[in-house]
Scaffold this active site. Sequence first.
Site, PDB file in Angstrom:
ATOM      1  N   ARG A  83       0.616  -0.572   0.149  1.00 12.24           N
ATOM      2  CA  ARG A  83       0.245  -0.402  -0.417  1.00 12.24           C
ATOM      3  C   ARG A  83       1.075   1.171  -0.117  1.00 12.24           C
ATOM      4  O   ARG A  83       1.111   2.198  -0.714  1.00 12.24           O
ATOM      5  CB  ARG A  83      -0.623  -0.189   0.959  1.00 12.24           C
ATOM      6  CG  ARG A  83      -1.508   1.404   1.394  1.00 12.24           C
ATOM      7  CD  ARG A  83      -3.073   1.121   2.524  1.00 12.24           C
ATOM      8  NE  ARG A  83      -3.536   2.886   2.664  1.00 12.24           N
ATOM      9  CZ  ARG A  83      -4.535   2.615   3.211  1.00 12.24           C
ATOM     10  NH1 ARG A  83      -4.347   1.597   4.444  1.00 12.24           N
ATOM     11  NH2 ARG A  83      -4.700   3.811   3.024  1.00 12.24           N
ATOM     12  N   ASP A 161     -17.700  -0.164   3.126  1.00 13.44           N
ATOM     13  CA  ASP A 161     -18.315   0.368   4.331  1.00 13.44           C
ATOM     14  C   ASP A 161     -18.319   1.710   4.669  1.00 13.44           C
ATOM     15  O   ASP A 161     -18.959   3.166   5.067  1.00 13.44           O
ATOM     16  CB  ASP A 161     -17.950  -0.029   5.716  1.00 13.44           C
ATOM     17  CG  ASP A 161     -15.867   1.312   5.650  1.00 13.44           C
ATOM     18  OD1 ASP A 161     -15.438   1.213   4.556  1.00 13.44           O
ATOM     19  OD2 ASP A 161     -15.473   1.318   6.536  1.00 13.44           O
ATOM     20  N   TYR A 255     -13.884  10.272  -1.653  1.00  9.58           N
ATOM     21  CA  TYR A 255     -13.182   9.872  -2.361  1.00  9.58           C
ATOM     22  C   TYR A 255     -13.328  10.734  -3.916  1.00  9.58           C
ATOM     23  O   TYR A 255     -12.055  10.756  -4.597  1.00  9.58           O
ATOM     24  CB  TYR A 255     -13.209   8.649  -2.435  1.00  9.58           C
ATOM     25  CG  TYR A 255     -12.287   7.719  -1.641  1.00  9.58           C
ATOM     26  CD1 TYR A 255     -11.408   7.164  -1.825  1.00  9.58           C
ATOM     27  CD2 TYR A 255     -13.957   7.047  -0.489  1.00  9.58           C
ATOM     28  CE1 TYR A 255     -11.054   6.501  -0.912  1.00  9.58           C
ATOM     29  CE2 TYR A 255     -13.026   6.075   0.834  1.00  9.58           C
ATOM     30  CZ  TYR A 255     -12.287   5.887   0.189  1.00  9.58           C
ATOM     31  OH  TYR A 255     -11.733   5.120   0.744  1.00  9.58           O
TER      32      TYR A 255
HETATM   33  C1  G6P Z   1     -12.670   3.360   4.070  1.00 10.99           C
HETATM   34  C2  G6P Z   1     -13.126   2.442   3.064  1.00 10.99           C
HETATM   35  C3  G6P Z   1     -11.903   1.461   2.561  1.00 10.99           C
HETATM   36  C4  G6P Z   1     -10.315   1.576   2.618  1.00 10.99           C
HETATM   37  C5  G6P Z   1     -10.418   2.274   4.390  1.00 10.99           C
HETATM   38  C6  G6P Z   1      -9.009   3.168   4.769  1.00 10.99           C
HETATM   39  O1  G6P Z   1     -13.320   2.647   5.187  1.00 10.99           O
HETATM   40  O2  G6P Z   1     -14.540   2.162   2.866  1.00 10.99           O
HETATM   41  O3  G6P Z   1     -12.314   1.547   1.225  1.00 10.99           O
HETATM   42  O4  G6P Z   1     -10.070   0.564   3.105  1.00 10.99           O
HETATM   43  O5  G6P Z   1     -11.485   3.708   4.383  1.00 10.99           O
HETATM   44  O6  G6P Z   1      -8.718   3.135   6.007  1.00 10.99           O
HETATM   45  P1  G6P Z   1      -7.225   3.513   6.305  1.00 10.99           P
HETATM   46  O7  G6P Z   1      -7.554   3.967   8.430  1.00 10.99           O
HETATM   47  O8  G6P Z   1      -6.915   2.126   6.651  1.00 10.99           O
HETATM   48  O9  G6P Z   1      -7.047   4.409   5.770  1.00 10.99           O
HETATM   49 MN    MN Z   2     -13.767   0.999   0.392  1.00 13.20          MN
END
Ligand code: G6P
Ligand code: MN
Length: 432
Positions: A83, A161, A255
């Site tokens: 990532r 989510d 997003y």
């Molecule tokens: C949200 C999105 C997910 C994503 C996550 C990332 O929940 O729906 O698809 O993976 O955010 O969160 P983070 O805390 O790992 O940046």
């Molecule tokens: Mn997502």
Amino acid sequence: GGSTWTPGLLKSLCKMSDRFPLNKVTMLDVVEERQRLIGEFGKILFKEEYPKATLEYTTNPDEAFIDVDFVFVQMRTGGLKMRELDEKIPLQFGLVGQETCGAGGFAYGLRSIGDMIEMVKTVRKYSPKAWILNYTNPAAIVAEALKRVFPDDKRLLNMCDQPVNLLRSYGRLLDMDSRTFEPVYFGLNHFGWYTSIKDKKGNELLPKLVEHIKEYGFINGEEGMKNDKKDSWFETNLFTKEIVKTDLTTIPSSYLKYYLFPDYVVNHSDVNYTRANEVIDGREKEVFGSCALIEKQGHSKGSGLKIGIHAEFIVDLATALAFNTQERMLLIVQNNGAIENIQDDAMVEIPCIVGKDGYEPLSIGKIPTFQKGLIEQQLAVEKLVVDAWIEKSYNKLWQALMLSKTVPSATVAKELLDDLIEANKNYWPKLN
Ligand code: G6P
Ligand code: MN
């Protein structure tokens, strides 16, 4: 089973045991140490809160999927280390570097597709009728790939989510319970818009929300500005005040900033420290640290591990399927006319009614030109990524990058692609 999101999920299963009762849970991760730590936490938690259910963990898919009713999936091929590269490599070219959007999302997509296909095949070998509820990202690309490979599998559901997360924020902004909302939302995953949010009496709440969001984004006014944790999600939630101005009749997904304001995003990113670093230094350390401590103490009291919406939503969905609740939920499904002026074979994110036979998408009707244009461009990008994986085609992948709103030039697209190929050589198919 060794995800940072898993402890919350286990807690959610305990909390919702009346509505969604279980005999047995088996956790699976291919990384042994991660699975062991979270598995041992799970054993302690279940002993305390759910003694009626058995909990086991394994690193062997051939054990995990035997005769199960539900499979909850959240895999991250390449882990947070990859990532980090998904985010940093595009930024080195002055382009958006994000987990699921733009070039980073392509890279992650090409890693996820193969493992997801293999997993679905293994599940179907041992549990042909299990419901597979899939969170694996980038969900739009994964959903498109799975639809192509398993077109008749009606028990395979893709989800995210984020839309529910947004609804919860709106609930907080209005001081209302978002579970009472009747939302209308359409788009692709991480690329959508709310066009209506009604309360139980049928009152439209959207204009009032837009008024607030224009000032503060998804942040809860002055109080939120003071008290919320100032991480990159805070920035993202605040920035929705700019995105909302692009169409004041909707509330856009946060997003969309990566596609509509890429210059802003790049100027406010640090190529040496991205969201992956925040997660590695933050949630990852907290979750695995807590699990190790709980194992040492032998009890989970006061652990600080929280349930979260991600964990609640998947159990809600499973409950709806198991007990035919006919609940309205946002899922990623084949369009088939639900959005009238978008092609039938698009995987779109829209409200569905969920019951024992699966999901019934609600009809959205025709969408405006602005959203239609954006969606069609992004949809073509996602389809080309999947084509590229299936056909092992360098050219299709280059086309996908050229078409992305986050990449301005064919020359840059090619240079970036070559760097991504090198970084992902252990995960991507060999391209021709
Ligand atoms: C949200 C999105 C997910 C994503 C996550 C990332 O929940 O729906 O698809 O993976 O955010 O969160 P983070 O805390 O790992 O940046
Ligand atoms: Mn997502």
